[in-house]
Design an enzyme around this catalytic site. Structure first.
Site, PDB file in Angstrom:
ATOM      1  N   HIS A 121       0.814  -1.220   0.000  1.00 36.80           N
ATOM      2  CA  HIS A 121       0.000   0.000   0.000  1.00 36.80           C
ATOM      3  C   HIS A 121       0.845   1.266   0.000  1.00 36.80           C
ATOM      4  O   HIS A 121       0.339   2.337   0.323  1.00 36.80           O
ATOM      5  CB  HIS A 121      -0.952  -0.004   1.213  1.00 36.80           C
ATOM      6  CG  HIS A 121      -1.995  -1.062   1.105  1.00 36.80           C
ATOM      7  ND1 HIS A 121      -2.757  -1.487   2.168  1.00 36.80           N
ATOM      8  CD2 HIS A 121      -2.392  -1.825   0.057  1.00 36.80           C
ATOM      9  CE1 HIS A 121      -3.588  -2.438   1.773  1.00 36.80           C
ATOM     10  NE2 HIS A 121      -3.373  -2.668   0.499  1.00 36.80           N
ATOM     11  N   CYS A 152       5.181  19.301 -12.760  1.00 36.06           N
ATOM     12  CA  CYS A 152       3.981  19.486 -13.599  1.00 36.06           C
ATOM     13  C   CYS A 152       2.938  20.370 -12.944  1.00 36.06           C
ATOM     14  O   CYS A 152       1.843  20.566 -13.468  1.00 36.06           O
ATOM     15  CB  CYS A 152       3.362  18.120 -13.935  1.00 36.06           C
ATOM     16  SG  CYS A 152       2.675  17.296 -12.488  1.00 36.06           S
ATOM     17  N   ASN A 215      -3.029 -12.752  16.145  1.00 37.60           N
ATOM     18  CA  ASN A 215      -3.978 -11.648  16.287  1.00 37.60           C
ATOM     19  C   ASN A 215      -4.713 -11.867  17.608  1.00 37.60           C
ATOM     20  O   ASN A 215      -5.143 -12.989  17.877  1.00 37.60           O
ATOM     21  CB  ASN A 215      -4.977 -11.678  15.123  1.00 37.60           C
ATOM     22  CG  ASN A 215      -5.759 -10.389  14.996  1.00 37.60           C
ATOM     23  OD1 ASN A 215      -6.213  -9.826  15.996  1.00 37.60           O
ATOM     24  ND2 ASN A 215      -5.889  -9.880  13.781  1.00 37.60           N
ATOM     25  N   GLU A 217      -7.565 -10.986  18.248  1.00 34.76           N
ATOM     26  CA  GLU A 217      -8.986 -11.239  17.947  1.00 34.76           C
ATOM     27  C   GLU A 217      -9.167 -12.215  16.784  1.00 34.76           C
ATOM     28  O   GLU A 217      -8.270 -12.407  15.971  1.00 34.76           O
ATOM     29  CB  GLU A 217      -9.651  -9.899  17.576  1.00 34.76           C
ATOM     30  CG  GLU A 217      -9.771  -8.942  18.762  1.00 34.76           C
ATOM     31  CD  GLU A 217     -10.179  -7.546  18.293  1.00 34.76           C
ATOM     32  OE1 GLU A 217      -9.946  -6.591  19.045  1.00 34.76           O
ATOM     33  OE2 GLU A 217     -10.691  -7.419  17.149  1.00 34.76           O
TER      34      GLU A 217
HETATM   35  P1  OAD Z   1      -7.140  -3.162  10.607  1.00 32.79           P
HETATM   36  O1  OAD Z   1      -7.212  -1.987  11.508  1.00 32.79           O
HETATM   37  O2  OAD Z   1      -8.276  -3.488   9.690  1.00 32.79           O
HETATM   38  O3  OAD Z   1      -6.874  -4.490  11.452  1.00 32.79           O
HETATM   39  C1  OAD Z   1      -5.867  -4.492  12.440  1.00 32.79           C
HETATM   40  C2  OAD Z   1      -5.832  -5.890  13.025  1.00 32.79           C
HETATM   41  O4  OAD Z   1      -4.786  -5.924  13.981  1.00 32.79           O
HETATM   42  C3  OAD Z   1      -7.123  -6.267  13.767  1.00 32.79           C
HETATM   43  O5  OAD Z   1      -7.524  -7.561  13.351  1.00 32.79           O
HETATM   44  C4  OAD Z   1      -6.698  -6.274  15.245  1.00 32.79           C
HETATM   45  O6  OAD Z   1      -7.385  -7.294  15.971  1.00 32.79           O
HETATM   46  C5  OAD Z   1      -5.233  -6.603  15.126  1.00 32.79           C
HETATM   47  N1  OAD Z   1      -4.406  -6.148  16.240  1.00 32.79           N
HETATM   48  C6  OAD Z   1      -4.606  -5.081  17.047  1.00 32.79           C
HETATM   49  N2  OAD Z   1      -3.575  -4.989  17.932  1.00 32.79           N
HETATM   50  C7  OAD Z   1      -2.718  -6.012  17.650  1.00 32.79           C
HETATM   51  C8  OAD Z   1      -1.480  -6.449  18.194  1.00 32.79           C
HETATM   52  N3  OAD Z   1      -0.898  -5.811  19.231  1.00 32.79           N
HETATM   53  N4  OAD Z   1      -0.871  -7.538  17.641  1.00 32.79           N
HETATM   54  C9  OAD Z   1      -1.448  -8.204  16.602  1.00 32.79           C
HETATM   55  N5  OAD Z   1      -2.624  -7.827  16.031  1.00 32.79           N
HETATM   56  C10 OAD Z   1      -3.244  -6.750  16.566  1.00 32.79           C
HETATM   57  O7  OAD Z   1      -5.788  -2.960   9.766  1.00 32.79           O
HETATM   58  P2  OAD Z   1      -5.346  -3.760   8.482  1.00 32.79           P
HETATM   59  O8  OAD Z   1      -5.821  -5.172   8.501  1.00 32.79           O
HETATM   60  O9  OAD Z   1      -3.885  -3.526   8.334  1.00 32.79           O
HETATM   61  O10 OAD Z   1      -5.375  -0.013   3.356  1.00 32.79           O
HETATM   62  O11 OAD Z   1      -6.100  -2.983   7.306  1.00 32.79           O
HETATM   63  C11 OAD Z   1      -5.742  -3.364   5.994  1.00 32.79           C
HETATM   64  C12 OAD Z   1      -5.866  -2.167   5.129  1.00 32.79           C
HETATM   65  O12 OAD Z   1      -7.152  -1.597   5.314  1.00 32.79           O
HETATM   66  C13 OAD Z   1      -4.910  -1.046   5.463  1.00 32.79           C
HETATM   67  O13 OAD Z   1      -3.639  -1.244   4.888  1.00 32.79           O
HETATM   68  C14 OAD Z   1      -5.604   0.104   4.774  1.00 32.79           C
HETATM   69  C15 OAD Z   1      -7.047  -0.201   5.049  1.00 32.79           C
HETATM   70  O14 OAD Z   1      -7.822  -0.029   3.919  1.00 32.79           O
HETATM   71  C16 OAD Z   1      -5.270   1.196   2.686  1.00 32.79           C
HETATM   72  O15 OAD Z   1      -5.176   2.246   3.263  1.00 32.79           O
HETATM   73  C17 OAD Z   1      -5.277   1.039   1.215  1.00 32.79           C
END
Ligand code: OAD
Length: 265
Positions: A121, A152, A215, A217
Site C-alpha cells: 500500500h 507538472c 492476532n 482477535e
Molecule cells: P485493521 O485496523 O483493519 O486491522 C488491524 C488488526 O490488527 C485487527 O484484526 C486487530 O485485531 C489486530 N491487532 C490489534 N492490535 C494487535 C497487536 N498488538 N498484535 C497483533 N494484532 C493486533 O488494519 P489492516 O488489517 O492492516 O489499506 O487494514 C488493511 C488495510 O485496510 C490497510 O492497509 C488500509 C485499510 O484499507 C489502505 O489504506 C489502502
C-alpha cells in the site's frame, strides 16, 4: 505473559523452505500507531479513515486529506518499530526463502531491518503528484496546501494506495507468486478484509501451505488458520523466534537500545 507455541507449529515451520508473511496495522499497534479501523483521536476522530483515504476525498478536499496524512506522518515519526518488527527480521535471517508482504505504510519493517519485503500500500514518507505520479523528494516552500509538483504543477499527495486505486502491478505479481509457492503463510495483525491482500491466505491454503494467524482477535482468516495464536504480535513473535531456536539478534539489539534510551531519558 508466557506464550505457548504448539510443537507441531514449530516442527512445520522448521521444515518449511519458503515462508510468506502478511502484516497489517496490528503489527504497529505496540508502536503506538493506531490500527486502521481503530477510532482516530483528536481533530480526526470525526472522520472515518475509509472516507479520507480515497482519490475522491482528495479531489473534494485536497487540503483536508493532505493535513490528515501530515498528522499521521508526524505520529509515525514520533514512534519506533516494536519487538514484533525486530522478531520478523530474525525470522527472515533464519528462513531459507522469506517474503514479508505488508499493508502498512509506516515504513517500520524497513526501519527495523526487514529487506525481503513488499509494501503493497505504499509508504507515507514518500510523496508524489496527483496527476502524473511524479515521485517528489522536496518542493519549494509555499503557503499553498497541498503544495504543487515542481515538474507538472499538479497537487502533491502521499505515495500510498487509496481505496479504489490499484496496487503496483510488480508488487502484486510478486506477492501472488511467492504465496503460491510457500509452505507456511503467516497473517499477523491484519483484519484481512481489504482486497487484494485478503485473498493471499486463501491462495496459500489452496496451494497446500499451512496457515498461522497472530492476532488477539478472531478474523476472517481464523477459519482458514491451522494455528491461531491469540495475542499481541510484540509478545507472540519474539516467543516464536525463541521457540524455533533461531538467533534473536535483532530482538536483542532492539532491547539493548531500548535500555540505553531508558538510561538516557
Ligand atoms: P485493521 O485496523 O483493519 O486491522 C488491524 C488488526 O490488527 C485487527 O484484526 C486487530 O485485531 C489486530 N491487532 C490489534 N492490535 C494487535 C497487536 N498488538 N498484535 C497483533 N494484532 C493486533 O488494519 P489492516 O488489517 O492492516 O489499506 O487494514 C488493511 C488495510 O485496510 C490497510 O492497509 C488500509 C485499510 O484499507 C489502505 O489504506 C489502502
Amino acid at each position: 505473559m508466557a506464550v505457548d507455541i504448539p510443537d507441531d507449529l514449530i516442527e512445520t515451520y522448521r521444515k518449511a523452505e519458503r515462508v510468506v508473511v502478511l502484516t497489517g496495522a496490528g503489527v504497529s499497534a505496540e508502536s503506538g500507531v493506531p490500527t486502521f479501523r481503530e477510532a482516530q483521536s483528536g481533530l480526526w476522530a470525526q472522520y472515518d479513515p475509509r472516507e479520507l483515504a480515497t482519490p475522491q476525498a482528495f479531489v473534494r478536499n485536497p487540503r483536508l486529506v493532505w493535513e490528515w496524512y501530515a498528522w499521521r506522518r508526524e505520529l509515525i515519526q514520533r514512534a519506533r518499530p516494536n519487538l514484533a518488527h525486530y522478531a520478523l527480521v530474525d525470522l527472515e535471517q533464519a528462513t531459507p526463502h522469506f517474503l514479508l508482504i505488508t499493508q502498512n505504510i509506516d515504513g517500520f519493517h524497513w526501519l527495523a531491518g526487514s529487506r525481503d519485503m513488499l509494501e503493497l500500500h505504499g509508504n507515507i514518507a514518500r510523496t508524489k503528484c496527483f496527476d502524473e505520479g511524479h515521485r517528489v523528494d522536496g518542493w519549494p516552500q509555499s503557503d499553498e496546501i497541498p503544495p504543487r509538483c515542481p515538474r507538472c504543477r499538479s497537487l502533491l499527495r502521499p505515495d500510498v494506495v487509496w481505496f479504489g486505486e490499484g496496487i503496483p502491478e510488480h508488487a502484486l505479481r510478486a506477492a501472488f507468486e511467492a504465496t503460491r509457492q510457500c509452505q507456511v503463510f503467516m497473517a499477523i495483525g491484519t483484519s484481512a478484509v481489504v482486497q487484494p491482500a485478503a485473498q493471499l491466505p486463501l491462495l496459500a491454503k489452496r496451494a497446500g501451505a499451512r496457515i498461522i494467524e497472530i492476532n488477539p482477535e478472531q478474523t476472517a482468516i481464523s477459519l482458514l488458520a491451522d494455528w491461531s495464536l491469540r495475542g499481541s504480535a510484540a509478545q507472540v513473535l519474539p516467543a516464536l523466534v525463541r521457540a524455533l531456536g533461531f538467533p534473536t539478534t535483532a530482538i536483542d539489539g532492539a532491547r539493548q537500545s531500548e535500555t540505553a534510551q531508558g538510561r538516557d531519558t
